[in-house]
Scaffold this active site. Structure first.
Site, short mmCIF file in Angstrom:
data_model
loop_
_atom_site.label_atom_id
_atom_site.label_comp_id
_atom_site.label_asym_id
_atom_site.label_seq_id
_atom_site.Cartn_x
_atom_site.Cartn_y
_atom_site.Cartn_z
N ASN A 76 7.21 39.89 22.22
CA ASN A 76 8.20 40.96 22.30
C ASN A 76 9.63 40.50 22.03
O ASN A 76 10.59 41.20 22.36
CB ASN A 76 8.13 41.63 23.68
N VAL A 84 15.22 41.58 21.70
CA VAL A 84 14.20 41.74 22.73
C VAL A 84 13.68 43.16 22.71
O VAL A 84 14.46 44.11 22.70
CB VAL A 84 14.79 41.43 24.12
N CYS A 85 12.36 43.32 22.72
CA CYS A 85 11.74 44.64 22.82
C CYS A 85 11.25 44.79 24.26
O CYS A 85 10.24 44.20 24.65
CB CYS A 85 10.56 44.75 21.85
N LEU A 86 12.01 45.51 25.04
CA LEU A 86 11.69 45.69 26.45
C LEU A 86 12.03 47.12 26.83
O LEU A 86 13.20 47.51 26.77
CB LEU A 86 12.49 44.68 27.28
N LEU A 120 7.29 42.47 18.47
CA LEU A 120 8.36 42.21 17.50
C LEU A 120 7.98 40.96 16.71
O LEU A 120 8.46 40.75 15.61
CB LEU A 120 9.69 41.95 18.20
#
Length: 183
Positions: A76, A84-86, A120
């Site tokens: 991620n 950052v994919c959060l 990601l």
């Protein structure tokens, strides 16, 4: 209700007074770096990352922008940009959260429990789903190469040289970081 500027000051001061090493960019509380250590009992343990944080004028109603500046292998987190994919930062952010939540809860949880279904970094996600042991080995390899104490120091040195070349006076040496507050 306090103004966003006051909230930014409050949240950044909490971070400065915590155990995290925080370096303000040009003394600006809306742009800074935080040294983030990998959570214990994970393959990220022992790693130290420099995380860039930018707070919009609408913070805390708009989520902060965060990104890892040194490389990390995680489904991620984009390996090249450090994005950052959060969900909690990108979609479900709430003014109830503050900067401490990001470094004490959200990022450690993300590193502990990757979401390979929403990657990601496709390579990291595929490896995590196919072979967790091999994934852990690759994470540890990245920690040794890019997030060891030595790698972090080298990152700082090369960054200082780049900054000095590109914009005079925007970054000072590690001995006395711009805006670093002693508490």
């Amino acid at each position: 209700m306090s103004s966003p500027k006051r909230r930014i000051e409050t949240d950044v001061m909490k971070l400065l007074m915590s155990d995290y090493e925080v370096t303000l960019v040009n003394g600006n509380m809306q742009e800074f770096y935080v040294r983030f250590k990998g959570p214990e009992e994970t393959p990220f343990q022992g790693g130290v990352w420099k995380v860039r944080v930018e707070l919009q004028d609408q913070y805390p109603y708009k989520s902060p922008s965060i990104g890892f500046t040194n490389r990390i292998f995680h489904p991620n987190i984009d390996e090249q940009s450090g994005s950052v994919c959060l969900d909690v930062i990108n979609q479900t952010w709430s003014p109830m959260f503050d900067m401490i939540n990001i470094f004490e809860v959200f990022l450690p949880q993300l590193l502990r429990y990757p979401n390979a279904a929403d990657p990601l970094n496709g390579e990291a996600a595929a490896l995590f789903m196919r072979d967790v042991k091999a994934y852990n080995v690759k994470v540890k390899d990245y920690v040794n190469k890019y997030a060891s104490a030595d790698a972090a120091e080298n990152e700082d040195s090369s960054e200082e040289e780049d900054e000095e070349l590109s914009s005079v006076g925007s970054y000072e040496s590690d001995e006395e970081p711009a805006g670093q507050m002693e508490v």
